[in-house]
Design a protein around this motif. Structure first.
Motif, mmCIF file in Angstrom:
data_model
loop_
_atom_site.group_PDB
_atom_site.id
_atom_site.type_symbol
_atom_site.label_atom_id
_atom_site.label_comp_id
_atom_site.label_asym_id
_atom_site.label_seq_id
_atom_site.Cartn_x
_atom_site.Cartn_y
_atom_site.Cartn_z
ATOM 1 N N THR A 94 91.237 12.646 50.777
ATOM 2 C CA THR A 94 90.108 11.869 51.316
ATOM 3 C C THR A 94 90.571 10.660 52.121
ATOM 4 O OG1 THR A 94 89.982 10.702 49.201
ATOM 5 C CG2 THR A 94 88.497 12.579 49.520
ATOM 6 N N LEU A 129 80.231 8.935 51.273
ATOM 7 C CA LEU A 129 81.385 8.043 51.138
ATOM 8 C C LEU A 129 81.253 6.807 52.031
ATOM 9 C CD1 LEU A 129 84.428 10.494 51.021
ATOM 10 C CD2 LEU A 129 83.186 9.454 49.121
ATOM 11 N N GLU A 166 82.100 18.335 46.451
ATOM 12 C CA GLU A 166 83.133 18.579 45.448
ATOM 13 C C GLU A 166 82.713 19.736 44.556
ATOM 14 O OE1 GLU A 166 85.025 14.355 44.304
ATOM 15 O OE2 GLU A 166 82.862 14.495 43.911
ATOM 16 N N ALA A 170 85.185 17.741 53.193
ATOM 17 C CA ALA A 170 84.873 16.422 53.748
ATOM 18 C C ALA A 170 84.297 16.581 55.151
ATOM 19 C CB ALA A 170 86.118 15.550 53.798
ATOM 20 N N ILE A 196 87.415 20.560 47.660
ATOM 21 C CA ILE A 196 86.744 19.447 48.332
ATOM 22 C C ILE A 196 86.487 19.805 49.793
ATOM 23 C CG2 ILE A 196 86.976 17.048 49.095
ATOM 24 C CD1 ILE A 196 88.772 16.574 46.663
ATOM 25 N N LEU A 211 80.961 14.020 51.268
ATOM 26 C CA LEU A 211 81.940 14.770 50.490
ATOM 27 C C LEU A 211 81.217 15.770 49.594
ATOM 28 C CD1 LEU A 211 85.099 14.617 50.114
ATOM 29 C CD2 LEU A 211 84.619 13.457 47.959
ATOM 30 N N ASP A 223 80.455 9.538 56.484
ATOM 31 C CA ASP A 223 81.272 10.495 55.736
ATOM 32 C C ASP A 223 80.494 11.064 54.559
ATOM 33 O OD1 ASP A 223 84.279 10.139 56.771
ATOM 34 O OD2 ASP A 223 83.309 8.171 56.749
#
Length: 733
Positions: free
Chosen positions: A239, A180, A188, A200, A198, A186, A184
């Motif tokens: 998010t 991201l 999913e 993170a 999710i 992610l 970051d």
């Protein structure tokens, strides 16, 4: 015989066992590193001693939320080698795990560029509000600049907890990983239940290099320089939202934990080791508590049972009733809300039954396992009635009684109706579908209920201790009915309890083995096996006085009492195995209920023996923590007890056991209507010279007490009282 042949035989036996027990928890090899766990509400994490997830074999590692694994790997390496462990410690209140590491010798192109033991790496990890926080502090203790790469390797599978336990699925949902930004990542996953999940990961500061499975920091640390890195892993958080910073979250988490323990009685004794056992037990119970809309609920255990279990919650609340009755209120209200309202064979549900287990993972949602709301427990329903009665007597809380009474009546209707399908007056079970549990008492292994010749019991099975729970439950429900002015209903319940006790003696007593049968099978033939179940009958009060002493004497014989506690099954019985789950092992909570039963019948010397045995066992355990169970081998001089490899630790009713043993020894009784606390035939074991109880509450009043041992006698000092309260010692034969 060759090793290969032995391996093949072992594998076949494992396959055979799994075929018999569909939800068996396999142990395929030793854990190469000890495991540590943390929990906060519906989230828990299992890490190894280095603070890693998924870096070593043999453990159910991961960050879990609502029965799904949200992180399957998080491993720290230095220049592609694993650091060396210095030490790993849980904080006393279980709020965080601290791991101290150092570097091995690091070579590049054959040259030692980083001598061992110059870097001190400290990993501090805690859980709070669905998020795992980690700080990695690094200090260079050498006289030279240290240049190295510190890399975190990570990954995820969004496995359902039952997959982690060993269940195989032909199909799974679809997962993906993406960056991201520079700090970051992610993960999913959309399951077959169409539910998006999710994970993170946020890194601070931003890594030198970031990929979807690794974050690398290149560090050049001057002599004595320190540097900190932070990793935050969130489960199903929006998010756009940012978790609170590490230190602010840690302080808030510890503050919340302190607030949650306010209002419970505190205990201090003259024995420092026992104080450590009590502190660990209370800390474990505190993290297993989960805030629900109905109140705090003790989840059963980590890793496999971190969810709402009816039987476990009830028994744990019963064990904690004298310390903190608010736990029982939360348990009763939650189980009343989820009481079965209709017939559902896959869930073993019938109107009035109390929940056995609640799950919210993908497999439960798809009914690949029947445990979304599963009611395959024959004892949770009478135990619910029993706990409700004990709670009201402990607190005098008539308002909650009024709220619970419809659920109590529905439970009693199930006991007298579907719970007794052949109308012989005994509560019985038989699973309604092949997916359900074959055995539905607390000993729920497929081979736990058997005859003297080893044959498994078949048909509708009536367990001995369940009849005792029904007896005690009806007696207590009768007293509740009187409080509500329902005098005819009270008389009816008392009569039913008396008739049950009479029928029970005739059907279950086995003179040839000097105790009560384990169960009656579908043909009403008794399972003439010497087990700990008869000890739990003492707790319920259904046992005749003359037979209570015979039962107790049998329990304290070497065939059952090992010196560490009482086995589930006596040595010499057909299926006895001290390394089994239910056929010869030692369960602390089972011993705790037996201790209450021995105290009920005035057998305080046996209570003292049992108390000392479990205390000695706990003193050998890691962290002074009693596990779910341990092996039932006889005690030998100079050796500790033998552990069971996949036992939950912490586990709620095991953690509550030291408090129950103290309750049994002191003979604690509470009379809310008279505002009186009584110590009935109190006696302290030899390892305790003094016990101090502070803020022991009864209604709006409380007392601080000191009990001192003088040989076989005790003295009582009322140190302080608040409000209107009486405290007394009652001596009787």
């Amino acid at each position: 015989m060759s090793v290969e042949a032995l391996t093949q035989i072992t594998t076949l036996r494992i396959q055979e066992t799994v075929a018999e027990s569909p939800f068996y928890i396999p142990m395929t090899g030793p854990a190469s590193r000890p495991r540590r766990s943390l929990k906060h509400d519906d989230t828990f994490i299992v890490l190894d001693s280095h603070g890693d997830i998924g870096a070593s074999a043999g453990g159910p590692d991961g960050l879990f939320n609502a029965d799904t694994r949200y992180l399957a790997r998080l491993e720290l390496v230095l220049d592609e080698v694993q650091p060396l462990l210095l030490g790993s410690n849980l904080r006393d209140d279980n709020s965080s795990l601290t791991v101290d590491l150092t570097n091995p010798d690091v070579y590049r192109q054959g040259r030692n560029v980083l001598p061992k033991d110059v870097l001190h790496i400290v990993r501090t990890i805690f859980l709070w509000r669905g998020t795992a926080y980690q700080r990695i502090g690094v200090q260079n203790h050498s006289e030279q600049t240290a240049s190295f790469d510190l890399t975190l390797l990570f990954g995820n599978d969004f496995a359902d907890l039952f997959e982690v336990r060993g269940e195989r699925r032909p199909r799974r949902g679809v997962g993906a990983a993406k960056l991201l930004g520079p700090a970051d990542v992610l993960f999913e996953y959309v399951g077959l239940d169409d539910n998006p999940r999710i994970t993170a990961l946020q890194f601070d500061p931003r890594p030198t290099r970031l990929a979807v499975n690794s974050a690398t920091y290149h560090l050049d640390l001057a002599p004595k320089q320190t540097h900190s890195l932070f990793v935050i892993v969130s489960c199903n958080q929006p998010t756009a939202s940012k978790p609170v910073p590490f230190f602010r979250g840690l302080l808030a988490h510890r503050r919340e934990m302190r607030e949650q323990t306010k209002g419970a009685a505190s205990i201090e004794t003259s024995n420092n080791i026992f104080n450590e056992v009590l502190c660990r037990s209370m800390a474990d119970l505190n993290i297993l508590m989960t805030d629900t809309p109905e109140g705090r609920y003790p989840y059963a255990g980590i890793p496999w049972y971190s969810t709402t279990f009816g039987r476990d919650g009830i028994i744990t609340a019963l064990q904690m009733l004298w310390i903190d009755p608010r736990v029982a209120r939360g348990v009763l209200r939650r189980l009343a809300l989820h009481q079965a309202k209709e017939i559902d064979p896959l869930a073993d549900a019938e109107p009035g039954k109390i929940l056995h287990e609640m799950r919210c993972g993908e497999m439960a949602a798809l009914r690949e396992v029947p445990f979304a709301h599963y009611y395959g427990s024959v004892d949770a329903t009478p135990l619910f009635v029993l706990l409700a009665g004990l709670y009201v007597e402990r607190t005098g809380d008539d308002e909650t009684l009024g709220e619970l009474w419809p659920a109590i009546e529905a439970a009693l209707m199930w006991i007298d109706g579907p719970g007794d399908p052949d109308r012989d007056g005994f509560v019985e079970y038989r699973r309604a579908s092949e997916q359900g549990l074959a055995n539905q008492g607390w000993k729920d292994s497929y081979d736990a209920i058997f005859h003297a010749d080893g044959r498994l019991a078949e048909g509708y099975i009536a367990l001995a201790e369940v009849q005792g729970y029904v007896f005690a439950g009806k007696r207590l429900a009768a007293r509740c009915a009187k409080r509500m002015g329902l005098f005819e209903r009270a008389r009816q319940l008392e009569t039913e309890a008396d008739r049950l006790a009479e029928r029970f003696e005739g059907a279950f007593w086995c003179d040839d083995i000097g105790t009560y049968a384990l169960a009656l099978d579908g043909a009403k033939q008794p399972c003439r096996v010497r087990t700990s179940n008869a000890g739990q009958l003492l707790f319920t009060g259904i046992v005749r006085e003359d037979r209570a002493r015979k039962v107790a004497a049998g329990l304290m014989q070497p065939s059952l009492f090992t010196g560490w506690g009482i086995r589930t099954v006596a040595q010499g019985e057909a299926r006895y195995n001290p390394m089994s789950y239910h056929d010869g092992s030692i369960w602390p909570h089972d011993n705790a209920l037996i201790a209450l039963g021995l105290a009920r019948y005035g057998l305080k010397h046996s209570v003292e023996q049992l108390f000392k045995a479990l205390f000695d066992a706990a003193s050998y355990m890691d962290l002074r923590r009693l596990p779910e169970l341990f092996c039932g081998f006889r005690r030998e001089k100079g050796r500790g007890p033998t552990l069971y490899p996949v036992a939950c630790a912490p586990q709620a009713w095991a953690s509550a056991t030291p408090f129950t043993l103290l309750e049994a020894a002191l003979g604690l009784e509470f009379d809310a209507d008279r505002s009186e606390i009584r110590l009935h035939n109190p006696r302290l074991p030899a390892f305790l010279n003094e016990v101090v109880l502070r803020d022991l509450r009864l209604g709006a009043s409380s007392a601080d007490l000191r009990v001192r041992r003088h040989g076989d006698e005790v003295s009582l000092e009322v140190m302080k009282t608040r409000g209107q309260i009486q405290v007394s010692i009652v001596l009787s034969r």
